[in-house]
Design a protein around this motif. Structure first.
Motif, PDB file in Angstrom:
ATOM      1  N   ALA A  45       4.534   2.316 -12.577  1.00  0.00           N
ATOM      2  CA  ALA A  45       4.196   2.593 -11.388  1.00  0.00           C
ATOM      3  C   ALA A  45       2.580   1.006 -10.916  1.00  0.00           C
ATOM      4  CB  ALA A  45       3.311   3.314 -10.507  1.00  0.00           C
ATOM      5  N   THR A  46       2.776   0.619 -10.373  1.00  0.00           N
ATOM      6  CA  THR A  46       1.728  -0.738 -10.013  1.00  0.00           C
ATOM      7  C   THR A  46       1.808  -1.444  -9.004  1.00  0.00           C
ATOM      8  OG1 THR A  46       2.923  -2.880 -10.333  1.00  0.00           O
ATOM      9  CG2 THR A  46       1.651  -1.954 -12.666  1.00  0.00           C
ATOM     10  N   GLY A  47       0.023  -1.418  -8.110  1.00  0.00           N
ATOM     11  CA  GLY A  47       0.153  -1.552  -6.623  1.00  0.00           C
ATOM     12  C   GLY A  47      -1.365  -2.305  -7.011  1.00  0.00           C
ATOM     13  N   HIS A  48      -1.148  -2.476  -5.122  1.00  0.00           N
ATOM     14  CA  HIS A  48      -2.421  -2.738  -4.454  1.00  0.00           C
ATOM     15  C   HIS A  48      -2.460  -2.162  -3.138  1.00  0.00           C
ATOM     16  CE1 HIS A  48      -5.743  -6.074  -4.064  1.00  0.00           C
ATOM     17  NE2 HIS A  48      -5.039  -6.453  -2.876  1.00  0.00           N
ATOM     18  N   MET A  49      -4.428  -1.976  -2.684  1.00  0.00           N
ATOM     19  CA  MET A  49      -3.611  -1.458  -0.949  1.00  0.00           C
ATOM     20  C   MET A  49      -5.631  -2.129  -1.050  1.00  0.00           C
ATOM     21  SD  MET A  49      -4.751   1.899  -0.346  1.00  0.00           S
ATOM     22  CE  MET A  49      -6.205   2.858  -1.267  1.00  0.00           C
ATOM     23  N   SER A  50      -4.879  -2.245   0.715  1.00  0.00           N
ATOM     24  CA  SER A  50      -6.143  -3.116   1.612  1.00  0.00           C
ATOM     25  C   SER A  50      -6.625  -2.546   2.651  1.00  0.00           C
ATOM     26  CB  SER A  50      -5.687  -4.809   1.414  1.00  0.00           C
ATOM     27  OG  SER A  50      -4.584  -4.926   2.793  1.00  0.00           O
ATOM     28  N   PHE A  51      -7.432  -2.217   2.976  1.00  0.00           N
ATOM     29  CA  PHE A  51      -8.441  -1.719   4.174  1.00  0.00           C
ATOM     30  C   PHE A  51      -9.080  -2.647   4.279  1.00  0.00           C
ATOM     31  CE2 PHE A  51     -11.611   0.903   5.614  1.00  0.00           C
ATOM     32  CZ  PHE A  51     -10.047   2.786   6.346  1.00  0.00           C
ATOM     33  N   ARG A  52      -9.525  -2.608   5.952  1.00  0.00           N
ATOM     34  CA  ARG A  52     -10.380  -3.036   6.803  1.00  0.00           C
ATOM     35  C   ARG A  52     -10.702  -2.372   7.685  1.00  0.00           C
ATOM     36  NH1 ARG A  52     -11.861  -8.791   8.304  1.00  0.00           N
ATOM     37  NH2 ARG A  52     -11.811  -9.501  10.081  1.00  0.00           N
ATOM     38  N   GLN A  56     -15.615  -2.134  16.995  1.00  0.00           N
ATOM     39  CA  GLN A  56     -15.638  -2.705  18.323  1.00  0.00           C
ATOM     40  C   GLN A  56     -16.185  -1.904  19.499  1.00  0.00           C
ATOM     41  OE1 GLN A  56     -13.685  -4.784  18.421  1.00  0.00           O
ATOM     42  NE2 GLN A  56     -11.965  -4.574  16.489  1.00  0.00           N
ATOM     43  N   CYS A  57     -17.096  -1.869  18.961  1.00  0.00           N
ATOM     44  CA  CYS A  57     -18.731  -1.393  19.625  1.00  0.00           C
ATOM     45  C   CYS A  57     -18.556   0.347  20.608  1.00  0.00           C
ATOM     46  CB  CYS A  57     -18.739  -2.398  20.940  1.00  0.00           C
ATOM     47  SG  CYS A  57     -19.681  -3.691  21.333  1.00  0.00           S
ATOM     48  N   ASP A  58     -17.518   0.539  20.855  1.00  0.00           N
ATOM     49  CA  ASP A  58     -17.257   2.368  21.178  1.00  0.00           C
ATOM     50  C   ASP A  58     -16.141   2.498  20.947  1.00  0.00           C
ATOM     51  OD1 ASP A  58     -14.960   0.601  23.139  1.00  0.00           O
ATOM     52  OD2 ASP A  58     -14.337   1.415  24.685  1.00  0.00           O
ATOM     53  N   SER A  59     -15.281   2.330  19.687  1.00  0.00           N
ATOM     54  CA  SER A  59     -14.279   2.183  18.682  1.00  0.00           C
ATOM     55  C   SER A  59     -14.278   1.616  17.621  1.00  0.00           C
ATOM     56  CB  SER A  59     -12.860   2.029  19.616  1.00  0.00           C
ATOM     57  OG  SER A  59     -12.917   1.122  19.558  1.00  0.00           O
ATOM     58  N   TRP A  60     -13.144   2.515  16.433  1.00  0.00           N
ATOM     59  CA  TRP A  60     -13.283   1.276  15.256  1.00  0.00           C
ATOM     60  C   TRP A  60     -11.738   0.935  15.123  1.00  0.00           C
ATOM     61  CZ3 TRP A  60     -17.180   0.210  12.523  1.00  0.00           C
ATOM     62  CH2 TRP A  60     -18.429   1.143  12.709  1.00  0.00           C
ATOM     63  N   THR A  61     -11.216   0.179  14.672  1.00  0.00           N
ATOM     64  CA  THR A  61     -10.170  -0.468  14.699  1.00  0.00           C
ATOM     65  C   THR A  61     -10.248  -0.589  12.790  1.00  0.00           C
ATOM     66  OG1 THR A  61     -10.745  -2.623  14.528  1.00  0.00           O
ATOM     67  CG2 THR A  61      -9.335  -1.500  16.520  1.00  0.00           C
ATOM     68  N   THR A  62      -8.755  -0.072  11.875  1.00  0.00           N
ATOM     69  CA  THR A  62      -8.933   0.216  11.328  1.00  0.00           C
ATOM     70  C   THR A  62      -7.118  -0.566  10.573  1.00  0.00           C
ATOM     71  OG1 THR A  62      -8.128   2.540  10.863  1.00  0.00           O
ATOM     72  CG2 THR A  62     -10.014   1.708  10.729  1.00  0.00           C
ATOM     73  N   GLN A  63      -6.792  -1.188   9.242  1.00  0.00           N
ATOM     74  CA  GLN A  63      -5.526  -1.588   9.422  1.00  0.00           C
ATOM     75  C   GLN A  63      -5.661  -1.390   7.250  1.00  0.00           C
ATOM     76  OE1 GLN A  63      -6.813  -6.268  10.188  1.00  0.00           O
ATOM     77  NE2 GLN A  63      -4.687  -5.403  11.754  1.00  0.00           N
ATOM     78  N   GLN A  64      -4.592  -0.648   7.205  1.00  0.00           N
ATOM     79  CA  GLN A  64      -4.193  -0.561   5.510  1.00  0.00           C
ATOM     80  C   GLN A  64      -3.015  -1.059   5.287  1.00  0.00           C
ATOM     81  OE1 GLN A  64      -6.265   3.375   3.768  1.00  0.00           O
ATOM     82  NE2 GLN A  64      -3.628   3.484   3.376  1.00  0.00           N
ATOM     83  N   ARG A  65      -2.608  -1.406   4.247  1.00  0.00           N
ATOM     84  CA  ARG A  65      -1.673  -1.778   3.629  1.00  0.00           C
ATOM     85  C   ARG A  65      -2.084  -1.466   1.644  1.00  0.00           C
ATOM     86  NH1 ARG A  65       2.462  -6.916   3.295  1.00  0.00           N
ATOM     87  NH2 ARG A  65       3.195  -6.162   5.423  1.00  0.00           N
ATOM     88  N   LEU A  66      -0.772  -0.860   1.820  1.00  0.00           N
ATOM     89  CA  LEU A  66      -0.265  -0.050   0.510  1.00  0.00           C
ATOM     90  C   LEU A  66       1.146  -0.671   0.271  1.00  0.00           C
ATOM     91  CD1 LEU A  66      -1.150   1.832  -2.131  1.00  0.00           C
ATOM     92  CD2 LEU A  66       0.081   3.701  -1.102  1.00  0.00           C
ATOM     93  N   GLN A  67       0.636  -1.612  -1.035  1.00  0.00           N
ATOM     94  CA  GLN A  67       1.698  -1.942  -1.951  1.00  0.00           C
ATOM     95  C   GLN A  67       2.572  -0.899  -3.399  1.00  0.00           C
ATOM     96  OE1 GLN A  67       0.071  -6.143  -1.541  1.00  0.00           O
ATOM     97  NE2 GLN A  67       2.227  -6.353  -0.546  1.00  0.00           N
ATOM     98  N   MET A  68       3.605  -0.674  -3.806  1.00  0.00           N
ATOM     99  CA  MET A  68       3.684   0.218  -4.270  1.00  0.00           C
ATOM    100  C   MET A  68       4.778  -0.449  -5.230  1.00  0.00           C
ATOM    101  SD  MET A  68       1.194   2.380  -5.061  1.00  0.00           S
ATOM    102  CE  MET A  68       1.834   3.651  -5.857  1.00  0.00           C
ATOM    103  N   GLN A  69       5.057  -1.151  -6.681  1.00  0.00           N
ATOM    104  CA  GLN A  69       6.280  -1.174  -7.382  1.00  0.00           C
ATOM    105  C   GLN A  69       6.801  -0.131  -8.433  1.00  0.00           C
ATOM    106  OE1 GLN A  69       6.907  -4.001 -10.310  1.00  0.00           O
ATOM    107  NE2 GLN A  69       8.140  -4.576  -8.301  1.00  0.00           N
ATOM    108  N   THR A  70       7.787   0.379  -8.270  1.00  0.00           N
ATOM    109  CA  THR A  70       7.555   1.659  -9.377  1.00  0.00           C
ATOM    110  C   THR A  70       8.781   1.912 -10.137  1.00  0.00           C
ATOM    111  OG1 THR A  70       9.036   3.078  -7.639  1.00  0.00           O
ATOM    112  CG2 THR A  70       6.515   3.661  -7.491  1.00  0.00           C
ATOM    113  N   VAL A  71       9.179   1.402 -11.668  1.00  0.00           N
ATOM    114  CA  VAL A  71      10.154   1.563 -12.113  1.00  0.00           C
ATOM    115  C   VAL A  71      11.339   3.236 -11.979  1.00  0.00           C
ATOM    116  CG1 VAL A  71      11.183   0.850 -14.641  1.00  0.00           C
ATOM    117  CG2 VAL A  71       9.229   0.079 -13.277  1.00  0.00           C
ATOM    118  N   ARG A  72      12.323   3.333 -12.038  1.00  0.00           N
ATOM    119  CA  ARG A  72      12.631   4.682 -12.741  1.00  0.00           C
ATOM    120  C   ARG A  72      13.386   4.593 -13.526  1.00  0.00           C
ATOM    121  NH1 ARG A  72      10.391   6.680  -8.853  1.00  0.00           N
ATOM    122  NH2 ARG A  72      12.319   8.730  -8.069  1.00  0.00           N
ATOM    123  N   ARG A  73      13.482   5.750 -14.109  1.00  0.00           N
ATOM    124  CA  ARG A  73      14.353   5.965 -15.052  1.00  0.00           C
ATOM    125  C   ARG A  73      15.683   5.730 -15.037  1.00  0.00           C
ATOM    126  NH1 ARG A  73      11.405   9.800 -18.497  1.00  0.00           N
ATOM    127  NH2 ARG A  73      10.614  11.083 -17.381  1.00  0.00           N
ATOM    128  N   GLY A  74      15.937   5.065 -15.546  1.00  0.00           N
ATOM    129  CA  GLY A  74      17.017   3.819 -15.880  1.00  0.00           C
ATOM    130  C   GLY A  74      17.031   2.809 -15.304  1.00  0.00           C
TER     131      GLY A  74
END
Length: 266
Positions: A45-52, A56-74
């Motif tokens: 497995a390999t991957g990358h994750m970004s988070f921001r 926004q003064c009275d609130s927070w906004t978040t954005q997250q992206r998780l990218q994963m590449q997995t290799v299965r048996r076979g």
């Protein structure tokens, strides 16, 4: 596969503005590498994750992206992308959320809705997707950034563990019970991923996420991280069941603080 959600004084009331204001607006990227294999179908497995997170003064906004590449048996290769976005008010009363998970560019699941804290402390969650429905969560349920600051506050007080209930908008039907273990508070951290973090306090943490219900002993997901006092995290470790990933910081920047009329120094 559950999305790894970074945004995590256990209390039975809404969190205070003072807690929320200590979070730093920032953007951070992690490179993910295979750390451990169990007896399962995944062999690599390999991957990358970004988070921001933006203030926004009275609130927070978040954005997250998780990218994963997995290799299965076979030899089969699977590419998973999870996009997660929230808006969370600093008074702990409202949250909007959306989670989209894709497998090989095909949408597998989408969770979308809003949550509001009632006067008695309970949280009403109104789902739009995958189906329109409303659920009621008990008082003391925390939203993601309030959960993060609960961890930081407990570490500052040299607590060994806390067990807050978390609603993060990734599940289509409930919140999660979490059990957080804390490994001590360090006032300075020379090995921090950025100079701006070196003089900040931090604690190594481990968080186990459990489905709510009686006698649930096995966590759905586990993660470990070092949390700095401003909510930034590094030294990631995420257990997806039959394999675990380790995350190292590839890029980190502090984001501008907006001009808000309610801020006393403006």
């Amino acid at each position: 596969m559950r999305a790894a959600i970074l945004t995590m004084t256990l209390a039975c009331v809404a969190p205070t503005d003072a807690n929320a204001a200590s979070i730093a607006a920032h953007a951070i990227d992690y490179d993910l590498a295979l750390a451990q294999l169990e007896h399962g179908d995944t062999v690599d497995a390999t991957g990358h994750m970004s988070f921001r997170i933006d203030d926004q003064c009275d609130s927070w906004t978040t954005q997250q992206r998780l990218q994963m590449q997995t290799v299965r048996r076979g030899g089969d290769v699977q590419n998973t992308v999870t996009d997660y976005a929230t808006l969370e008010t600093k008074d702990g009363r409202h949250m909007a959320f959306e989670t989209v998970q894709k497998l090989d560019d095909q949408v597998q699941s989408r969770v979308e809705g809003e949550a509001d804290r009632r006067a008695d402390g309970r949280v009403a969650v109104r789902y739009k997707l995958p189906a329109a429905r409303t659920i009621l969560l008990p008082a003391g349920t925390l939203f993601p950034l309030a959960h993060t600051m609960a961890i930081v506050d407990a570490a500052r007080l040299h607590k060994e563990s806390i067990a807050p209930r978390l609603f993060d908008g990734t599940s289509p039907d409930d919140a999660f019970d979490t059990y957080v273990t804390l490994e001590g508070w360090s006032s300075r951290n020379a090995d921090a991923p950025a100079r701006s973090l070196q003089a900040m306090g931090a604690a190594q943490t481990h968080v186990a996420f459990f489905a709510t219900g009686p006698a649930v002993m096995t966590p759905d997901f586990e993660m470990a991280a070092r949390y700095f006092e401003n909510g930034v995290s590094d030294r990631l470790w995420m257990n997806f069941g039959d394999f675990a990933m380790r995350g190292t910081v590839a890029k980190f920047i502090l984001l501008p603080v907006p001009r808000c009329s309610s801020r006393k120094h403006l």
